[in-house]
Design a protein around this motif. Sequence first.
Motif, PDB file in Angstrom:
ATOM      1  N   GLN A 135       0.846  -1.178   0.000  1.00  0.00           N
ATOM      2  CA  GLN A 135       0.000   0.000   0.000  1.00  0.00           C
ATOM      3  C   GLN A 135       0.888   1.237   0.000  1.00  0.00           C
ATOM      4  O   GLN A 135       1.975   1.221   0.570  1.00  0.00           O
ATOM      5  CB  GLN A 135      -0.892   0.019   1.244  1.00  0.00           C
ATOM      6  N   PHE A 136       0.441   2.292  -0.623  1.00  0.00           N
ATOM      7  CA  PHE A 136       1.187   3.548  -0.649  1.00  0.00           C
ATOM      8  C   PHE A 136       0.229   4.653  -0.194  1.00  0.00           C
ATOM      9  O   PHE A 136      -0.266   5.444  -0.990  1.00  0.00           O
ATOM     10  CB  PHE A 136       1.726   3.841  -2.048  1.00  0.00           C
ATOM     11  N   GLN A 137      -0.013   4.711   1.118  1.00  0.00           N
ATOM     12  CA  GLN A 137      -1.013   5.634   1.633  1.00  0.00           C
ATOM     13  C   GLN A 137      -0.539   7.083   1.612  1.00  0.00           C
ATOM     14  O   GLN A 137      -1.336   8.001   1.408  1.00  0.00           O
ATOM     15  CB  GLN A 137      -1.411   5.224   3.052  1.00  0.00           C
ATOM     16  N   HIS A 138       0.762   7.293   1.834  1.00  0.00           N
ATOM     17  CA  HIS A 138       1.301   8.659   1.878  1.00  0.00           C
ATOM     18  C   HIS A 138       2.598   8.711   1.061  1.00  0.00           C
ATOM     19  O   HIS A 138       3.695   8.662   1.632  1.00  0.00           O
ATOM     20  CB  HIS A 138       1.564   9.086   3.321  1.00  0.00           C
ATOM     21  N   PRO A 139       2.490   8.802  -0.260  1.00  0.00           N
ATOM     22  CA  PRO A 139       3.682   8.757  -1.127  1.00  0.00           C
ATOM     23  C   PRO A 139       4.715   9.832  -0.807  1.00  0.00           C
ATOM     24  O   PRO A 139       5.921   9.578  -0.895  1.00  0.00           O
ATOM     25  CB  PRO A 139       3.094   8.947  -2.532  1.00  0.00           C
ATOM     26  N   PHE A 140       4.271  11.023  -0.433  1.00  0.00           N
ATOM     27  CA  PHE A 140       5.229  12.092  -0.144  1.00  0.00           C
ATOM     28  C   PHE A 140       6.078  11.745   1.073  1.00  0.00           C
ATOM     29  O   PHE A 140       7.291  12.007   1.093  1.00  0.00           O
ATOM     30  CB  PHE A 140       4.505  13.419   0.092  1.00  0.00           C
ATOM     31  N   ILE A 141       5.439  11.165   2.109  1.00  0.00           N
ATOM     32  CA  ILE A 141       6.186  10.751   3.299  1.00  0.00           C
ATOM     33  C   ILE A 141       7.214   9.691   2.936  1.00  0.00           C
ATOM     34  O   ILE A 141       8.361   9.714   3.422  1.00  0.00           O
ATOM     35  CB  ILE A 141       5.233  10.220   4.385  1.00  0.00           C
ATOM     36  N   ILE A 142       6.825   8.756   2.085  1.00  0.00           N
ATOM     37  CA  ILE A 142       7.755   7.713   1.625  1.00  0.00           C
ATOM     38  C   ILE A 142       8.950   8.347   0.933  1.00  0.00           C
ATOM     39  O   ILE A 142      10.111   8.016   1.224  1.00  0.00           O
ATOM     40  CB  ILE A 142       7.042   6.734   0.673  1.00  0.00           C
ATOM     41  N   PHE A 143       8.674   9.281   0.023  1.00  0.00           N
ATOM     42  CA  PHE A 143       9.730   9.906  -0.767  1.00  0.00           C
ATOM     43  C   PHE A 143      10.688  10.709   0.104  1.00  0.00           C
ATOM     44  O   PHE A 143      11.910  10.530   0.030  1.00  0.00           O
ATOM     45  CB  PHE A 143       9.103  10.808  -1.828  1.00  0.00           C
ATOM     46  N   ILE A 144      10.146  11.594   0.937  1.00  0.00           N
ATOM     47  CA  ILE A 144      11.007  12.470   1.732  1.00  0.00           C
ATOM     48  C   ILE A 144      11.792  11.676   2.771  1.00  0.00           C
ATOM     49  O   ILE A 144      12.949  11.980   3.064  1.00  0.00           O
ATOM     50  CB  ILE A 144      10.175  13.588   2.410  1.00  0.00           C
ATOM     51  N   THR A 145      11.182  10.614   3.312  1.00  0.00           N
ATOM     52  CA  THR A 145      11.871   9.803   4.316  1.00  0.00           C
ATOM     53  C   THR A 145      13.042   9.042   3.717  1.00  0.00           C
ATOM     54  O   THR A 145      14.134   9.013   4.282  1.00  0.00           O
ATOM     55  CB  THR A 145      10.900   8.804   4.973  1.00  0.00           C
ATOM     56  N   VAL A 146      12.831   8.420   2.565  1.00  0.00           N
ATOM     57  CA  VAL A 146      13.906   7.631   1.966  1.00  0.00           C
ATOM     58  C   VAL A 146      15.037   8.539   1.488  1.00  0.00           C
ATOM     59  O   VAL A 146      16.220   8.174   1.590  1.00  0.00           O
ATOM     60  CB  VAL A 146      13.363   6.759   0.810  1.00  0.00           C
ATOM     61  N   ILE A 147      14.711   9.737   1.014  1.00  0.00           N
ATOM     62  CA  ILE A 147      15.756  10.666   0.578  1.00  0.00           C
ATOM     63  C   ILE A 147      16.587  11.131   1.775  1.00  0.00           C
ATOM     64  O   ILE A 147      17.829  11.074   1.755  1.00  0.00           O
ATOM     65  CB  ILE A 147      15.145  11.882  -0.143  1.00  0.00           C
ATOM     66  N   LEU A 148      15.916  11.597   2.830  1.00  0.00           N
ATOM     67  CA  LEU A 148      16.635  12.112   4.000  1.00  0.00           C
ATOM     68  C   LEU A 148      17.445  11.014   4.681  1.00  0.00           C
ATOM     69  O   LEU A 148      18.580  11.248   5.116  1.00  0.00           O
ATOM     70  CB  LEU A 148      15.649  12.722   4.993  1.00  0.00           C
ATOM     71  N   THR A 149      16.877   9.815   4.768  1.00  0.00           N
ATOM     72  CA  THR A 149      17.594   8.717   5.421  1.00  0.00           C
ATOM     73  C   THR A 149      18.824   8.293   4.634  1.00  0.00           C
ATOM     74  O   THR A 149      19.897   8.060   5.213  1.00  0.00           O
ATOM     75  CB  THR A 149      16.660   7.506   5.611  1.00  0.00           C
ATOM     76  N   SER A 150      18.703   8.207   3.319  1.00  0.00           N
ATOM     77  CA  SER A 150      19.856   7.825   2.505  1.00  0.00           C
ATOM     78  C   SER A 150      20.938   8.899   2.554  1.00  0.00           C
ATOM     79  O   SER A 150      22.133   8.586   2.568  1.00  0.00           O
ATOM     80  CB  SER A 150      19.427   7.554   1.057  1.00  0.00           C
ATOM     81  N   ILE A 151      20.525  10.165   2.623  1.00  0.00           N
ATOM     82  CA  ILE A 151      21.505  11.252   2.773  1.00  0.00           C
ATOM     83  C   ILE A 151      22.231  11.128   4.103  1.00  0.00           C
ATOM     84  O   ILE A 151      23.470  11.230   4.176  1.00  0.00           O
ATOM     85  CB  ILE A 151      20.813  12.626   2.667  1.00  0.00           C
ATOM     86  N   LEU A 152      21.458  10.910   5.170  1.00  0.00           N
ATOM     87  CA  LEU A 152      22.049  10.820   6.505  1.00  0.00           C
ATOM     88  C   LEU A 152      23.082   9.704   6.596  1.00  0.00           C
ATOM     89  O   LEU A 152      24.197   9.911   7.090  1.00  0.00           O
ATOM     90  CB  LEU A 152      20.943  10.604   7.542  1.00  0.00           C
ATOM     91  N   PHE A 153      22.752   8.529   6.089  1.00  0.00           N
ATOM     92  CA  PHE A 153      23.677   7.406   6.232  1.00  0.00           C
ATOM     93  C   PHE A 153      24.800   7.440   5.204  1.00  0.00           C
ATOM     94  O   PHE A 153      25.849   6.837   5.425  1.00  0.00           O
ATOM     95  CB  PHE A 153      22.906   6.093   6.192  1.00  0.00           C
ATOM     96  N   SER A 154      24.595   8.148   4.115  1.00  0.00           N
ATOM     97  CA  SER A 154      25.713   8.392   3.202  1.00  0.00           C
ATOM     98  C   SER A 154      26.737   9.297   3.886  1.00  0.00           C
ATOM     99  O   SER A 154      27.951   9.057   3.802  1.00  0.00           O
ATOM    100  CB  SER A 154      25.203   9.053   1.921  1.00  0.00           C
ATOM    101  N   LEU A 155      26.250  10.313   4.580  1.00  0.00           N
ATOM    102  CA  LEU A 155      27.142  11.188   5.344  1.00  0.00           C
ATOM    103  C   LEU A 155      27.819  10.423   6.469  1.00  0.00           C
ATOM    104  O   LEU A 155      28.984  10.658   6.791  1.00  0.00           O
ATOM    105  CB  LEU A 155      26.351  12.368   5.905  1.00  0.00           C
ATOM    106  N   GLY A 156      27.073   9.480   7.079  1.00  0.00           N
ATOM    107  CA  GLY A 156      27.670   8.640   8.114  1.00  0.00           C
ATOM    108  C   GLY A 156      28.778   7.762   7.561  1.00  0.00           C
ATOM    109  O   GLY A 156      29.810   7.565   8.211  1.00  0.00           O
ATOM    110  N   GLY A 157      28.591   7.249   6.357  1.00  0.00           N
ATOM    111  CA  GLY A 157      29.631   6.455   5.719  1.00  0.00           C
ATOM    112  C   GLY A 157      30.875   7.281   5.416  1.00  0.00           C
ATOM    113  O   GLY A 157      32.003   6.809   5.567  1.00  0.00           O
TER     114      GLY A 157
END
Length: 256
Positions: A135-157
């Motif tokens: 289910q994709f109830q809130h596509p914007f939340i999915i998009f912004i969360t995956v972008i911010l999380t991948s940025i955060l852990f890329s910076l962590g790497g």
Amino acid sequence: MWKKNLTALQTIIRREWIRIIRIWVQTLIPPVITMALYFLIFGELVGRQIGKIGNFTYIEFIVPGLIMMSVITNSYNNVVSSFFSSKFQKNIEELLVSPTSPYTIVLGYSFGGVVRGLFVGILVTLTSLFFTNLQFQHPFIIFITVILTSILFSLGGFFNALFAKKFDDVTIIPTFILTPLTYLGGVFYSVKNLPEFWQTISYLNPILYMVNLFRYGFIGISDVNLFFSLGFILILSVLLFLLNVRLMKIGYGIRN
């Protein structure tokens, strides 16, 4: 000067993308196979014994967390391995003597991690469709969360790679910190089912907020406050970016 840095940024991102595609058997296939096994074993076999969590089957509950786990792991691993390899092979010195700013270097390598994290996340999402109907109830939340999380852990790497002195140092944080936090981040369970003491401990785990925010985007339930979670990820990403830039400026882990 900004044109030179823009060209450098595009070049670093392009090089990272080519690196990911060139060794796709190592960068893209293993996480997909691993997540498929998780879907099969935990979602199908174990999930039938557990039953439903709320109004959702167990596999519907865990799929968002497993997708997020693949994004976190691959974003982090891509940057830490790529940047440390540049240090080890001494080709990072070519960037340091060029007009490329520390901001550009950090952004370039981090965007490379984001690219791999998102690409793997998409592949894992497509794989999950063989096991459940997403289910994709809130596509914007999915998009912004995956972008911010991948940025955060890329910076962590990137941060990990700066401190690494040998190849063993590249695996210490993923093995002893990142993996335990991920498994204890509510991927396989709702934190509300834990005793009060362990709930309090769980709320200290930053990955808990990312997993729950991502899960909310799919099925509309979360154990944490959404706005706090978004703000927390954003602030942590900005602070880590500035810290990496500062360390690059003083040459920590590169010139010493």
